[in-house]
Each structure stands twice: as C-alpha cells, then as structure tokens.
Design a protein around this motif. Structure first.
Motif, mmCIF file in Angstrom:
data_model
loop_
_atom_site.group_PDB
_atom_site.id
_atom_site.type_symbol
_atom_site.label_atom_id
_atom_site.label_comp_id
_atom_site.label_asym_id
_atom_site.label_seq_id
_atom_site.Cartn_x
_atom_site.Cartn_y
_atom_site.Cartn_z
ATOM 1 N N LEU B 103 12.609 89.590 -2.894
ATOM 2 C CA LEU B 103 12.535 88.592 -3.860
ATOM 3 C C LEU B 103 13.471 89.184 -5.397
ATOM 4 C CD1 LEU B 103 9.279 86.974 -3.799
ATOM 5 C CD2 LEU B 103 10.486 86.547 -2.638
ATOM 6 N N PHE B 104 13.897 87.277 -5.201
ATOM 7 C CA PHE B 104 15.298 87.685 -6.277
ATOM 8 C C PHE B 104 14.209 87.684 -7.829
ATOM 9 C CE2 PHE B 104 18.087 85.787 -4.111
ATOM 10 C CZ PHE B 104 18.830 87.276 -3.348
ATOM 11 N N ASP B 105 14.018 89.044 -8.603
ATOM 12 C CA ASP B 105 12.424 88.612 -9.517
ATOM 13 C C ASP B 105 12.739 87.569 -10.164
ATOM 14 O OD1 ASP B 105 14.317 90.731 -10.896
ATOM 15 O OD2 ASP B 105 12.693 92.224 -10.153
ATOM 16 N N SER B 106 14.261 87.455 -11.013
ATOM 17 C CA SER B 106 15.000 87.000 -12.508
ATOM 18 C C SER B 106 14.702 85.464 -11.990
ATOM 19 C CB SER B 106 15.945 87.423 -12.429
ATOM 20 O OG SER B 106 17.575 87.039 -11.409
ATOM 21 N N LEU B 107 14.764 84.791 -10.323
ATOM 22 C CA LEU B 107 14.216 83.303 -10.277
ATOM 23 C C LEU B 107 13.193 83.353 -9.859
ATOM 24 C CD1 LEU B 107 17.348 83.939 -7.686
ATOM 25 C CD2 LEU B 107 17.257 82.900 -9.923
ATOM 26 N N ASP B 108 12.159 82.004 -9.762
ATOM 27 C CA ASP B 108 10.844 81.496 -9.982
ATOM 28 C C ASP B 108 11.277 81.298 -8.357
ATOM 29 O OD1 ASP B 108 12.053 79.468 -8.994
ATOM 30 O OD2 ASP B 108 11.026 78.282 -10.769
ATOM 31 N N SER B 152 4.548 88.460 -10.470
ATOM 32 C CA SER B 152 3.707 87.563 -10.665
ATOM 33 C C SER B 152 2.463 87.066 -9.419
ATOM 34 C CB SER B 152 2.940 86.233 -11.852
ATOM 35 O OG SER B 152 3.600 85.290 -10.918
ATOM 36 N N LEU B 153 3.197 87.303 -8.396
ATOM 37 C CA LEU B 153 2.598 87.450 -6.935
ATOM 38 C C LEU B 153 2.273 89.022 -6.500
ATOM 39 C CD1 LEU B 153 4.938 85.015 -5.108
ATOM 40 C CD2 LEU B 153 2.838 84.389 -6.906
ATOM 41 N N SER B 154 1.062 88.257 -5.521
ATOM 42 C CA SER B 154 0.603 89.915 -5.045
ATOM 43 C C SER B 154 1.619 90.130 -4.094
ATOM 44 C CB SER B 154 -0.499 90.158 -4.642
ATOM 45 O OG SER B 154 -1.099 89.013 -2.660
ATOM 46 N N GLY B 155 1.688 91.950 -3.909
ATOM 47 C CA GLY B 155 1.448 92.336 -2.838
ATOM 48 C C GLY B 155 2.557 91.146 -1.487
ATOM 49 N N GLY B 156 1.286 90.832 -0.754
ATOM 50 C CA GLY B 156 1.071 89.616 0.515
ATOM 51 C C GLY B 156 1.553 88.239 0.717
ATOM 52 N N GLN B 157 1.599 87.680 -1.315
ATOM 53 C CA GLN B 157 2.089 86.864 -1.150
ATOM 54 C C GLN B 157 3.802 86.523 -1.478
ATOM 55 O OE1 GLN B 157 -0.522 85.681 -4.637
ATOM 56 N NE2 GLN B 157 -1.169 84.278 -4.267
#
Ligand SMILES: Nc1ncnc2c1ncn2[C@@H]1O[C@H](COP(=O)(O)OP(=O)(O)OP(=O)(O)O)[C@@H](O)[C@H]1O
Ligand SMILES: [Mg+2]
Lengths: 269, 281
Positions: B103-108, B152-157
């Motif tokens: 996932l792009f970590d600079s984007l929500d 801020s999400l878990s690995g599975g999320q």
C-alpha cells in the motif's frame, strides 16, 4: 587485480548509462507533465513538502554566512582603511557564490535525504512495483513532480538565503562594527550588479534539478533493507554535494566568459 | 489438463502462458524452466515451499521482472519483450495483490483504493467513487477504514485493503500473492468466498499463490506445485491430493521430512549463555 579494475569500470559505465536513461525519461516525463494540467496537483504537493519546510534552514544558513564574512573580512579591510567597502565584499560573495552553493548543499541534505529515503523505502516495500503493476509510470508519477518542485523552488530558496546573508552581513557590519550605514549600502549598490544576482539565482535551477535527479535515482535503485536505504541516502548526499561543487565551477568559467564578452570587468575595491 | 508436465506449450493455451521460463538473480538460480498456462475463467493455485520462487513467477506474469530466458504470453501476445509503456495497457487489465500489500503509505485507504481508477480515468462523479470504495472495502470486511493510513493498520488489515485496491478496477484477471496469509481462519474463508464469487459472477480468471492447503482445495480448479524452481506436480485438487510424490505429500500434509528433523537435532546443541534462568527470578 586487472579483473577487478575491469569489472569496476564496466560497473561505472553501466551505472552512468542507467543514470542517463533515468535522466532522459525524467526530461520527457517533465515535458509531458507541463502539458497536462491534471498533474499539477502532484507538483504542488511536492512543492509544499519540499519548499515550505526548507525555508527556515536555508534562511539560517544565509544569515550565518553573511555574519561570518563580516567578522572575518573586517580586520583585513580596516587595516587598509577600506572598511566601508565591506558591503561589496560580503554581498557579492553571498549573492554570487556562497548563498547559492551553501543553500544548495543544505537542500541536498535536507530535501535530497528525504527524497532518497522516501523513494528508497517505497522501493524496498514494493510500492514502486505496485505503481508499475497498475500501469502507471513510476518516473512520471514519483520522480517528475519531485524534480519539477526542486527546479521551481531552489531559486526562490536561494533568494531567501541571499536576503538573509545580506541582512546578516549588515547586522554585523553596521550594528556591531559600527560602519556607516549609508556608505555600506552605497558601495554595495555600486559593486553588486544585477548580473551577479542573476547568476546566483540561475544556478539554483541547475542545483535543484541535480539534487532531485540524483536523490530520486539513488532511491529508485537502492538495495534491500534498512541498510540499503541508509546507504542510498549517503550516496545521494555525497553525489549531490560533489555535483553541486563541480557544477558551480563550470558555471564560474562559463559566466566569466559570457561576462567578459559583453562587459569589461571592474575592480571591486 | 495433462498430468505430465507439458513442455510443448503453445501461446494459445490460456490467457497467460509461461513458456520455458528461467530466472537467475546473480548466481542464484530461482526458476529453472517453468511452463504453464492459466485457463480463462478458472482459478489456478500455485503452491510450494517458502523461497521456491512463487512470488518471482507471479511477478513475471505481469513482467515486473524480466525473464533470464523464456517467454510470457498474454492473450496469445508475447509480452516479456514489451517496454514499460507498451505494458501499461496490459497491466491495467490485471489486479495484482502483493505479498506484502505494498500500500502507498503516504496515501490513506480511500486514496489507495482510488489510485488505479484515478490513473486511468478522469473522476467526475465523486459520489459514485465513494460508493465504490465503500463496496470494495465491505467485500474485504474493512468498511469504515477509508481515512486510516496504512501504517496504522495491522498486517492482515493492510492485506485486505490491498486486495480491495487490486479489485478496484474490476479486472478480469487477478493475481493474488498469498491472500490469506496473516488472516484468522474466518477472514481467510471470507477471502476464499470472495475469490469464488468473483469467478462465479464476473468470470474472473485468478492465479493464487498460497501455502494454505485448505484454501487451495476450496478455490482451485487447477493446482501447480513448485519445488526448487521447477513444477513437480500439476493437476486438479484430487490429483494433487493423491499425488504419489513424497515431496508433494509432505507439503500438503505439512509433515516434516526426516532430513529436516535430523537438522533440528543437530541444531539442538546447547550454548551456555551469560544468564541462567534462575537469574530472572
Ligand atoms: N530481486 C531479487 N533479487 C535477488 N534475489 C531474489 C529477488 N527476488 C527473489 N529473490 C530470491 O528468489 C528466491 C525465491 O523468492 P520468492 O520470493 O519467489 O519465494 P516465494 O516462493 O514467494 O517464498 P515465500 O513463500 O516465502 O513468499 C529467494 O531465494 C529470493 O532470495
Ligand atoms: Mg512469496
């Protein structure tokens, strides 16, 4: 021995080739971006991230450069009774060389480091592959906005550095060392030409592009892991640093030649 | 579908055809002659021990990696020699779930999911996009997380959001790299059902890399087992379940081999540490 030297040479050439291709693709991408208003927002975001937060650092750098020059040059000039001309010396040095170069080096550390670390992490966590997997060109999406932002912002940041350098020099010369304010400005105004100021600012375009290109390239090609990202940041900074100094030297030669063809060089003192 | 590994594969055998693929990284030979075809509208599952090259194989299917030798075809067209620009229109037809999410970590979450849409279409109807993001997130059980950032999400999320992103453009072909790894058994089954539903309702062609045999049996039309860079077994679920090869049986039943046990016994030598357990009392 011969074998390793050979292998190293091949490596260097291959790397140079890769970098040239990267630069080429970025140039083409930049031109396309300029024609597509929908991508301006990406550039704008980067300008905020890169530029706005660099202003204080660059201003502090400029101020100290001006002040140090005043402190050091004063005794020399005062010995000859020329202390009122301190302004020319400080301001021409700040505007033409020290302001642009030191601001650029500051940016190489602050902005270049951040760019390499960000893109390097994206590379290691496969985010760059993810961009590619969705049919988007990562150079166009990630590199071009950053390069354009640096290109557009560095000259302005240099102007800030110049301004603070001039004020810093003024502060030490006039307020601390008690030089006559009117004379200080008079000599400065006569000595520093628009040409000098323009040279300094134009350099900013080149420095900005070089910093962004090297930093993004290193980020894109960094090795796996936290260590890889760290190494890439170091290499990017050293690369930008050397390139800035070398470019500055080339600039000095070229601008001098240009100046000499159109105007006659006058003595500053 | 033959039970023998078929080397005489033709570009028209499936949507994606891999022919005699070799891949080496430096001195490491990862793939050593893989030929396979992915049938349209079916789910092909790739299994195999960790490090055997499943992710590398998957990357080749959309040419994120280039083959050292061999050919890759998409709808009968050779794609491994295309340049990045020519690959773009092909990649858009795929959904790709990365093993690590990517996932792009600079984007929500919201921006991540609309990323592929935004790249290829001009968004005018934001209401519809909101709806779309909501439904995609609901499909993976992540509704209401639109404004969270990946960190801020878990690995599975993260994995599930990445899956939502992979299906955002309603692709006809989806490549999943370990979609259920790191999820609890119920969530895993939800993902299995999702893959089945996409196949049933939208005729999606799927390639799924997994270690999870329960999931493999449930979703697979065709299973390919990779071992040390080669295909050692290939067939439908029943064929794999009853495969005579030792390595296959050990893998699908999760049994440790004698060699592994021997290694563990060797590694059992005790080292004296600075601290004894009683130090911590
Ligand atoms: N970019 C790369 N550079 C060098 N080696 C690589 C690269 N990518 C993968 N490898 C190597 O290829 C081998 C296979 O990796 P791969 O990720 O495909 O395994 P995998 O089957 O997906 O394993 P897992 O089930 O653990 O995900 C590994 O030994 C890995 O070190
Ligand atoms: Mg893998």
């Amino acid at each position: 021995m011969l074998h390793t030297t050979g292998a190293k040479t091949v490596d260097v050439i291959a790397n140079a080739g890769r970098f040239s291709r990267f630069v080429g693709r970025t140039c083409v991408g930049s031109m396309i971006t300029c024609l597509q208003p929908k991508t301006y927002s990406l550039v704008w975001t980067q300008m905020n991230a890169i530029g706005v937060r660099s202003v204080p650092v660059v201003m502090v750098t400029g101020a100290f450069v001006g002040m140090v020059l005043a402190v050091n040059a004063y005794d020399q000039l005062a010995g000859m009774g020329l202390e009122e001309r301190l302004g020319v010396l400080i301001n021409i040095a700040v505007v033409k060389e020290l302001g642009p170069v030191l601001a650029a080096i500051m940016l190489a550390g602050r902005v270049g480091g951040a760019l390499t670390a960000e893109l390097g992490t994206m590379n290691v966590t496969q985010q760059i592959s993810a961009v590619r997997s969705m049919g988007t060109d990562p150079i166009k999406y990630l590199v071009v906005p950053r390069v354009l932002a640096c290109l557009l912002l560095t000259p302005f940041l240099i102007i800030y550095a110049d301004l603070m350098g001039i004020l810093g020099g003024y502060f030490v010369s006039v307020i601390q060392l008690d030089i006559n304010s009117a004379a200080y400005w008079q000599y400065s105004a006569n000595g520093v030409e628009l040409w000098d100021l323009s040279v300094g600012v134009v350099k900013g375009f080149f420095f900005g592009v070089v910093i962004a290109l090297i930093s993004c390239y290193k980020g894109f090609n960094c090795r796996e892991g936290a260590q890889g990202v760290g190494e890439a940041c170091t290499e990017a900074f050293v690369g930008s640093f050397i390139s800035i100094l070398a470019l500055n030297f080339i600039f000095a030669l070229i601008t001098k030649a240009i100046y000499a063809t159109f105007w006659t060089t006058q003595s500053l003192l | 579908m033959g039970n023998v590994v078929d080397n005489e594969i033709s570009p028209d055998d499936g949507v994606i055809v891999v022919k005699d693929l070799f891949k080496t990284f430096g001195k490491l030979r990862v793939l050593k002659g893989i030929s396979l075809s992915v049938e349209a509208g079916k789910t092909t599952v790739i299994i195999g021990p960790s490090g055997c090259g499943k992710t590398v194989l998957m990357n080749h299917m959309i040419v994120l990696d280039r083959p050292t030798r061999g050919e890759i075809y998409f709808r009968s067209e050779r794609i491994d020699e295309l340049n990045e620009k020519e690959l773009a229109p092909i990649r858009v037809q795929y959904g790709f779930l990365f093993q690590g999410g990517a996932l792009f970590d600079s984007l929500d979450v919201f921006e991540n999911i609309i990323f592929p849409i935004r790249q290829h279409r001009k968004i005018t109807d934001w209401k519809a996009i909101d709806e779309l993001v909501k439904t995609k997130l609901a499909m993976v059980g992540m509704e209401g997380f639109q404004n969270h950032y990946p960190a801020s999400l878990s690995g599975g999320q993260q994995k599930r959001v990445a899956l939502a992103r992979a299906i955002a453009l309603d692709p006809h072909i989806i490549l999943y790299d370990e979609p259920t790894t790191g999820l609890d058994p119920i969530r895993s089954d939800v993902i299995n059902e999702l893959i089945l539903k996409l196949k049933r309702e939208l005729k999606v062609t799927s390639v799924v890399v997994t270690h999870d045999m329960k999931s493999a049996y449930k979703i697979a039309d065709h299973i390919i087992m990779l071992h040390e860079g080669k295909i050692i077994a290939e067939g439908d679920t029943d064929y794999i379940r009853n495969h005579p090869h030792d390595v296959v049986q050990q893998f699908i039943h999760g049994r440790v081999s004698e060699a592994d046990l021997a290694a563990l016994r060797l590694g059992g030598t005790k080292f004296k540490t600075q601290y004894a357990p009683e130090d911590f009392k």
